[in-house]
Design a protein around this motif. Structure first.
Motif, short mmCIF file in Angstrom:
data_model
loop_
_atom_site.label_atom_id
_atom_site.label_comp_id
_atom_site.label_asym_id
_atom_site.label_seq_id
_atom_site.Cartn_x
_atom_site.Cartn_y
_atom_site.Cartn_z
N UNK A 66 0.84 -1.18 0.00
CA UNK A 66 0.00 0.00 0.00
C UNK A 66 0.88 1.24 0.00
N UNK A 67 0.67 2.09 -0.99
CA UNK A 67 1.38 3.36 -1.10
C UNK A 67 0.40 4.43 -0.68
N UNK A 68 0.78 5.26 0.30
CA UNK A 68 -0.14 6.23 0.88
C UNK A 68 0.34 7.65 0.67
N UNK A 69 -0.58 8.50 0.23
CA UNK A 69 -0.36 9.94 0.20
C UNK A 69 -1.14 10.49 1.38
N UNK A 70 -0.48 10.65 2.51
CA UNK A 70 -1.14 11.03 3.75
C UNK A 70 -1.90 12.33 3.71
N UNK A 71 -1.39 13.31 2.96
CA UNK A 71 -2.07 14.60 2.92
C UNK A 71 -3.41 14.52 2.21
N UNK A 72 -3.46 13.72 1.16
CA UNK A 72 -4.69 13.63 0.37
C UNK A 72 -5.54 12.42 0.75
N UNK A 73 -5.03 11.58 1.69
CA UNK A 73 -5.75 10.37 2.09
C UNK A 73 -6.00 9.45 0.89
N UNK A 74 -5.07 9.42 -0.04
CA UNK A 74 -5.18 8.51 -1.19
C UNK A 74 -4.31 7.30 -0.93
N UNK A 75 -4.78 6.15 -1.42
CA UNK A 75 -4.01 4.91 -1.29
C UNK A 75 -4.00 4.20 -2.63
N UNK A 76 -2.83 3.67 -2.95
CA UNK A 76 -2.68 2.82 -4.13
C UNK A 76 -2.31 1.45 -3.60
N UNK A 77 -3.05 0.43 -3.98
CA UNK A 77 -2.78 -0.93 -3.54
C UNK A 77 -2.23 -1.70 -4.73
#
Length: 105
Positions: A66-77
């Motif tokens: 899981x790759x997370x962009x914490x600021x935007x709350x986006x996740x790529x699985x």
């Protein structure tokens, strides 16, 4: 949604009634969730190994990152199988099969 995601969400949205109601229901209806929630730990889901049950190829062991962009709350699985393994062959066949649900007779 993992417990850690809900815990972070309560920090971002402390006045959310919907979130509070969801957590209350999960705590009452799921003993494991209640234990994890009570622990107070905040973590992030980064990697795991899973078994995917695919209707065309059967079970496939995959690594789940899981790759997370914490600021935007986006996740790529990203799901991957061990190179040159039976699971990789089944994973590729599953992708090519186009089957997303069991066929009904």
């Amino acid at each position: 949604m993992p417990v850690s995601d809900l815990r972070r969400a309560t920090g971002r949205f402390p006045d959310s009634r919907r979130l509070t109601t969801l957590i209350r229901k999960l705590t009452k209806g799921n003993e494991r969730f209640a234990e994890l929630w009570a622990s107070g730990a905040v973590g992030a889901h980064r990697e795991d190994r899973k078994i995917v049950e695919h209707p065309a190829t059967g079970p496939i062991v995959v690594d789940c990152d899981v790759i997370i962009d914490g600021d935007a709350e986006r996740k790529i699985v990203a799901l991957t199988a061990t190179p040159d393994s039976e699971d990789e062959t089944k994973f590729r066949l599953a992708i090519l099969s186009g089957v997303t649900a069991p066929r009904r007779a």
